[in-house]
Design a protein around this motif. Structure first.
Motif, short mmCIF file in Angstrom:
data_model
loop_
_atom_site.label_atom_id
_atom_site.label_comp_id
_atom_site.label_asym_id
_atom_site.label_seq_id
_atom_site.Cartn_x
_atom_site.Cartn_y
_atom_site.Cartn_z
N LYS A 21 0.39 8.60 7.26
CA LYS A 21 1.69 7.96 7.12
C LYS A 21 1.83 6.65 7.88
O LYS A 21 2.86 6.02 7.84
N TYR A 22 0.80 6.22 8.59
CA TYR A 22 0.90 5.01 9.38
C TYR A 22 0.33 3.81 8.63
O TYR A 22 -0.76 3.88 8.07
N LEU A 23 1.11 2.72 8.60
CA LEU A 23 0.70 1.51 7.92
C LEU A 23 0.35 0.45 8.95
O LEU A 23 0.99 0.38 10.00
N GLN A 24 -0.65 -0.34 8.64
CA GLN A 24 -1.08 -1.41 9.53
C GLN A 24 -1.30 -2.67 8.70
O GLN A 24 -1.75 -2.59 7.56
N THR A 59 7.66 5.63 5.61
CA THR A 59 8.56 6.62 5.03
C THR A 59 7.90 7.27 3.83
O THR A 59 7.49 6.59 2.89
N TYR A 60 7.79 8.59 3.87
CA TYR A 60 7.18 9.38 2.79
C TYR A 60 8.23 9.67 1.73
O TYR A 60 9.35 10.07 2.04
N THR A 61 7.86 9.48 0.45
CA THR A 61 8.74 9.85 -0.66
C THR A 61 7.90 10.53 -1.74
O THR A 61 6.92 9.96 -2.22
N SER A 62 8.30 11.73 -2.12
CA SER A 62 7.65 12.41 -3.24
C SER A 62 8.13 11.75 -4.52
O SER A 62 9.32 11.53 -4.71
N THR A 63 7.18 11.41 -5.41
CA THR A 63 7.55 10.75 -6.66
C THR A 63 7.17 11.58 -7.88
O THR A 63 7.20 11.08 -9.01
N GLY A 64 6.81 12.84 -7.66
CA GLY A 64 6.45 13.72 -8.76
C GLY A 64 5.36 14.69 -8.33
O GLY A 64 4.92 14.67 -7.18
N THR A 65 4.90 15.51 -9.26
CA THR A 65 3.86 16.48 -8.96
C THR A 65 2.58 15.76 -8.59
O THR A 65 2.03 15.01 -9.39
N THR A 69 4.69 8.11 -2.29
CA THR A 69 4.57 6.78 -1.72
C THR A 69 4.80 6.85 -0.21
O THR A 69 5.48 7.75 0.28
N ILE A 70 4.22 5.90 0.48
CA ILE A 70 4.47 5.67 1.90
C ILE A 70 4.88 4.20 2.00
O ILE A 70 4.13 3.32 1.55
N THR A 71 6.05 3.92 2.56
CA THR A 71 6.55 2.54 2.62
C THR A 71 6.98 2.17 4.04
O THR A 71 7.37 3.04 4.83
N HIS A 72 6.91 0.90 4.33
CA HIS A 72 7.44 0.37 5.58
C HIS A 72 7.65 -1.13 5.42
O HIS A 72 6.84 -1.81 4.78
N THR A 73 8.73 -1.64 6.00
CA THR A 73 8.98 -3.07 6.04
C THR A 73 8.72 -3.57 7.45
O THR A 73 9.34 -3.10 8.41
N VAL A 124 5.59 -3.11 2.54
CA VAL A 124 4.32 -2.55 2.07
C VAL A 124 4.59 -1.17 1.49
O VAL A 124 5.26 -0.34 2.12
N THR A 125 4.09 -0.94 0.30
CA THR A 125 4.20 0.38 -0.34
C THR A 125 2.81 0.83 -0.77
O THR A 125 2.13 0.14 -1.50
N TRP A 126 2.42 1.99 -0.27
CA TRP A 126 1.19 2.64 -0.72
C TRP A 126 1.60 3.75 -1.68
O TRP A 126 2.45 4.57 -1.36
N SER A 127 0.99 3.78 -2.85
CA SER A 127 1.21 4.84 -3.82
C SER A 127 -0.06 5.68 -3.89
O SER A 127 -1.17 5.14 -3.91
N ALA A 128 0.11 7.00 -3.92
CA ALA A 128 -1.06 7.88 -3.96
C ALA A 128 -0.81 9.00 -4.95
O ALA A 128 0.35 9.36 -5.23
N SER A 129 -1.91 9.54 -5.46
CA SER A 129 -1.79 10.67 -6.38
C SER A 129 -3.02 11.56 -6.28
O SER A 129 -4.09 11.11 -5.87
N VAL A 130 -2.84 12.80 -6.64
CA VAL A 130 -3.91 13.77 -6.69
C VAL A 130 -4.06 14.19 -8.14
O VAL A 130 -3.08 14.56 -8.78
N THR A 131 -5.28 14.10 -8.66
CA THR A 131 -5.49 14.49 -10.06
C THR A 131 -6.46 15.64 -10.16
O THR A 131 -7.18 15.95 -9.26
#
Length: 131
Positions: A21-24, A59-65, A69-73, A124-131
């Motif tokens: 969850k940490y952004l650099q 900030t962690y946000t669930s965007t679906g199954t 995303t993890i975001t920070h300004t 900065v927004t990181w989007s991630a998914s598990v397939t």
């Protein structure tokens, strides 16, 4: 299963391990490499810390199954000239002195972000998914 993996990696409800969850940010050019253990090929971010641009919990946000995303300004403060931001990393922790450890992912920005005046920011927004 996808949501379990998502929760284990990044959810604030996971208290058993360090979550991703940490952004650099980085103010140096770099080429992402699988062998990197620190964000953006750098072991520290001492210069950026002086401008309030040190690694921070996002900030962690669930965007679906299986997706989130993890975001920070980051907001520039201080004086001393322009700091150009070239990329970002996503990690599980921040060590003493601002260095981000346990690299999960890193990427360069398609457009650099020059920050020069107090109040300038980069989101900065990181989007991630598990397939």
């Amino acid at each position: 299963g996808k949501d379990l993996i998502k929760t284990l990696l990044s959810s604030s409800s996971n208290t058993g391990v360090n979550t991703v969850k940490y952004l650099q940010l980085t103010n140096t050019t770099f080429t992402p490499a699988a062998a990197d253990t620190y964000c953006c090929g750098s072991e520290h971010v001492a210069v950026l810390v002086n401008y309030n641009l040190e690694p921070a919990a996002g900030t962690y946000t669930s965007t679906g199954t299986g997706t989130w995303t993890i975001t920070h300004t980051f907001t520039y403060s201080g004086t001393g000239g322009t700091q150009t931001v070239y990329g970002s990393g996503l990690t599980t922790s921040v060590t003493t002195g601002g260095a981000a450890a346990n690299l999960f992912a890193e990427a360069t920005f398609s457009t650099t972000a020059p920050l020069s005046q107090s109040g300038d920011n980069v989101a900065v927004t990181w989007s991630a998914s598990v397939t």
